[in-house]
Write a protein that holds these residues in place. Structure first.
Motif, PDB file in Angstrom:
ATOM      1  N   ALA A   1       0.840  -1.205   0.000  1.00 57.29           N
ATOM      2  CA  ALA A   1       0.000   0.000   0.000  1.00 57.29           C
ATOM      3  C   ALA A   1       0.872   1.250   0.000  1.00 57.29           C
ATOM      4  CB  ALA A   1      -0.926  -0.010   1.207  1.00 57.29           C
ATOM      5  N   LYS A   2       2.084   1.150   0.561  1.00 55.87           N
ATOM      6  CA  LYS A   2       3.005   2.279   0.594  1.00 55.87           C
ATOM      7  C   LYS A   2       4.023   2.237  -0.549  1.00 55.87           C
ATOM      8  CE  LYS A   2       3.073   2.943   5.605  1.00 55.87           C
ATOM      9  NZ  LYS A   2       3.947   2.917   6.788  1.00 55.87           N
ATOM     10  N   CYS A   3       4.316   1.054  -1.043  1.00 62.73           N
ATOM     11  CA  CYS A   3       5.348   0.872  -2.076  1.00 62.73           C
ATOM     12  C   CYS A   3       4.917   1.516  -3.394  1.00 62.73           C
ATOM     13  CB  CYS A   3       5.584  -0.619  -2.286  1.00 62.73           C
ATOM     14  SG  CYS A   3       6.768  -1.010  -3.587  1.00 62.73           S
ATOM     15  N   THR A   4       5.842   2.253  -4.003  1.00 65.15           N
ATOM     16  CA  THR A   4       5.565   2.901  -5.289  1.00 65.15           C
ATOM     17  C   THR A   4       6.176   2.130  -6.458  1.00 65.15           C
ATOM     18  OG1 THR A   4       7.529   4.287  -5.079  1.00 65.15           O
ATOM     19  CG2 THR A   4       5.443   5.180  -4.218  1.00 65.15           C
ATOM     20  N   ASN A   5       6.714   0.942  -6.185  1.00 71.56           N
ATOM     21  CA  ASN A   5       7.343   0.099  -7.210  1.00 71.56           C
ATOM     22  C   ASN A   5       8.522   0.776  -7.894  1.00 71.56           C
ATOM     23  OD1 ASN A   5       5.798  -2.345  -7.049  1.00 71.56           O
ATOM     24  ND2 ASN A   5       4.086  -1.207  -7.921  1.00 71.56           N
ATOM     25  N   CYS A   6       9.267   1.589  -7.139  1.00 74.18           N
ATOM     26  CA  CYS A   6      10.423   2.279  -7.728  1.00 74.18           C
ATOM     27  C   CYS A   6      11.578   1.318  -7.994  1.00 74.18           C
ATOM     28  CB  CYS A   6      10.880   3.424  -6.829  1.00 74.18           C
ATOM     29  SG  CYS A   6      11.688   2.906  -5.300  1.00 74.18           S
TER      30      CYS A   6
ATOM     31  N   ASP B   1      -2.423  -6.896  -5.397  1.00 80.53           N
ATOM     32  CA  ASP B   1      -1.834  -6.144  -6.495  1.00 80.53           C
ATOM     33  C   ASP B   1      -1.068  -7.141  -7.341  1.00 80.53           C
ATOM     34  OD1 ASP B   1      -0.487  -4.485  -8.225  1.00 80.53           O
ATOM     35  OD2 ASP B   1       0.344  -3.196  -6.681  1.00 80.53           O
ATOM     36  N   GLN B   2      -1.346  -7.198  -8.607  1.00 80.35           N
ATOM     37  CA  GLN B   2      -0.717  -8.209  -9.444  1.00 80.35           C
ATOM     38  C   GLN B   2       0.758  -7.955  -9.685  1.00 80.35           C
ATOM     39  OE1 GLN B   2      -3.013  -8.907 -12.939  1.00 80.35           O
ATOM     40  NE2 GLN B   2      -4.686  -9.805 -11.803  1.00 80.35           N
ATOM     41  N   LYS B   3       1.223  -6.735  -9.530  1.00 79.29           N
ATOM     42  CA  LYS B   3       2.635  -6.433  -9.746  1.00 79.29           C
ATOM     43  C   LYS B   3       3.165  -5.657  -8.558  1.00 79.29           C
ATOM     44  CE  LYS B   3       2.284  -6.518 -14.722  1.00 79.29           C
ATOM     45  NZ  LYS B   3       2.558  -5.871 -15.979  1.00 79.29           N
ATOM     46  N   HIS B   4       3.942  -6.342  -7.736  1.00 76.71           N
ATOM     47  CA  HIS B   4       4.527  -5.687  -6.580  1.00 76.71           C
ATOM     48  C   HIS B   4       5.808  -6.405  -6.169  1.00 76.71           C
ATOM     49  CE1 HIS B   4       2.005  -8.830  -4.758  1.00 76.71           C
ATOM     50  NE2 HIS B   4       2.932  -8.877  -3.833  1.00 76.71           N
ATOM     51  N   TYR B   5       6.613  -5.727  -5.387  1.00 78.17           N
ATOM     52  CA  TYR B   5       7.854  -6.321  -4.877  1.00 78.17           C
ATOM     53  C   TYR B   5       7.565  -7.119  -3.619  1.00 78.17           C
ATOM     54  CZ  TYR B   5      10.636  -3.714  -8.180  1.00 78.17           C
ATOM     55  OH  TYR B   5      11.185  -3.237  -9.333  1.00 78.17           O
TER      56      TYR B   5
ATOM     57  N   LYS C   1      12.313   5.226   0.343  1.00 82.11           N
ATOM     58  CA  LYS C   1      11.867   6.585   0.678  1.00 82.11           C
ATOM     59  C   LYS C   1      10.419   6.618   1.162  1.00 82.11           C
ATOM     60  CE  LYS C   1      15.137   8.720  -2.418  1.00 82.11           C
ATOM     61  NZ  LYS C   1      15.377   9.434  -3.655  1.00 82.11           N
ATOM     62  N   GLU C   2       9.681   5.555   0.917  1.00 81.14           N
ATOM     63  CA  GLU C   2       8.267   5.509   1.309  1.00 81.14           C
ATOM     64  C   GLU C   2       8.057   4.821   2.655  1.00 81.14           C
ATOM     65  OE1 GLU C   2       6.135   7.160  -0.505  1.00 81.14           O
ATOM     66  OE2 GLU C   2       7.720   7.598  -1.945  1.00 81.14           O
ATOM     67  N   ASN C   3       9.135   4.350   3.284  1.00 84.41           N
ATOM     68  CA  ASN C   3       9.037   3.595   4.545  1.00 84.41           C
ATOM     69  C   ASN C   3       8.080   2.412   4.420  1.00 84.41           C
ATOM     70  OD1 ASN C   3      10.823   5.264   6.047  1.00 84.41           O
ATOM     71  ND2 ASN C   3       9.195   6.789   6.164  1.00 84.41           N
ATOM     72  N   ALA C   4       8.185   1.728   3.292  1.00 81.67           N
ATOM     73  CA  ALA C   4       7.280   0.619   3.019  1.00 81.67           C
ATOM     74  C   ALA C   4       7.824  -0.736   3.478  1.00 81.67           C
ATOM     75  CB  ALA C   4       6.980   0.551   1.513  1.00 81.67           C
ATOM     76  N   ILE C   5       9.057  -0.778   3.941  1.00 82.40           N
ATOM     77  CA  ILE C   5       9.668  -2.040   4.341  1.00 82.40           C
ATOM     78  C   ILE C   5       9.844  -2.033   5.858  1.00 82.40           C
ATOM     79  CG2 ILE C   5      11.595  -3.617   4.037  1.00 82.40           C
ATOM     80  CD1 ILE C   5      12.060  -2.249   1.306  1.00 82.40           C
ATOM     81  N   PHE C   6       9.338  -3.084   6.499  1.00 86.07           N
ATOM     82  CA  PHE C   6       9.378  -3.146   7.960  1.00 86.07           C
ATOM     83  C   PHE C   6       9.361  -4.589   8.433  1.00 86.07           C
ATOM     84  CE2 PHE C   6       5.042  -3.132   6.560  1.00 86.07           C
ATOM     85  CZ  PHE C   6       4.397  -4.009   7.404  1.00 86.07           C
TER      86      PHE C   6
END
Length: 87
Positions: free
Chosen positions: A15-20, A55-59, A77-82
């Motif tokens: 939900a936070k990941c921008t797939n960068c 989401d069909q495409k995500h890390y 940068k999105e603080n999506a990993i925890f």
């Protein structure tokens, strides 16, 4: 401080990941991959405790390849990993 992160299983909040892809690029062990096909087996254990968006495409993090170094946490940068139990 980077050295204080113990070996842990990390989780990517899609939900936070921008797939960068920054996390995948920095991982020396190739423990972060992009799921191109929806496959519940990659994160089904988190569905019971965390809100998981389909989401069909995500890390995602390949736990048995991850050494818990935390490089991905610091580059995101999105603080999506925890760590799931730290929320």
């Amino acid at each position: 401080v980077k050295s204080n992160i113990e070996k842990r299983a990390f989780f990517i909040d899609i939900a936070k990941c921008t797939n960068c892809g920054a996390c995948s690029m920095i991982c020396k062990l190739n423990a972060i991959a992009k799921n191109e096909n929806y496959d519940c087996s990659k994160c089904i254990k988190y569905c019971l405790t965390l809100p998981v968006i389909c989401d069909q495409k995500h890390y995602y993090i390949i736990e048995n390849q991850c050494n818990g170094c935390g490089d991905c946490v610091f580059v995101c940068k999105e603080n999506a990993i925890f760590v799931p139990n730290s929320i």
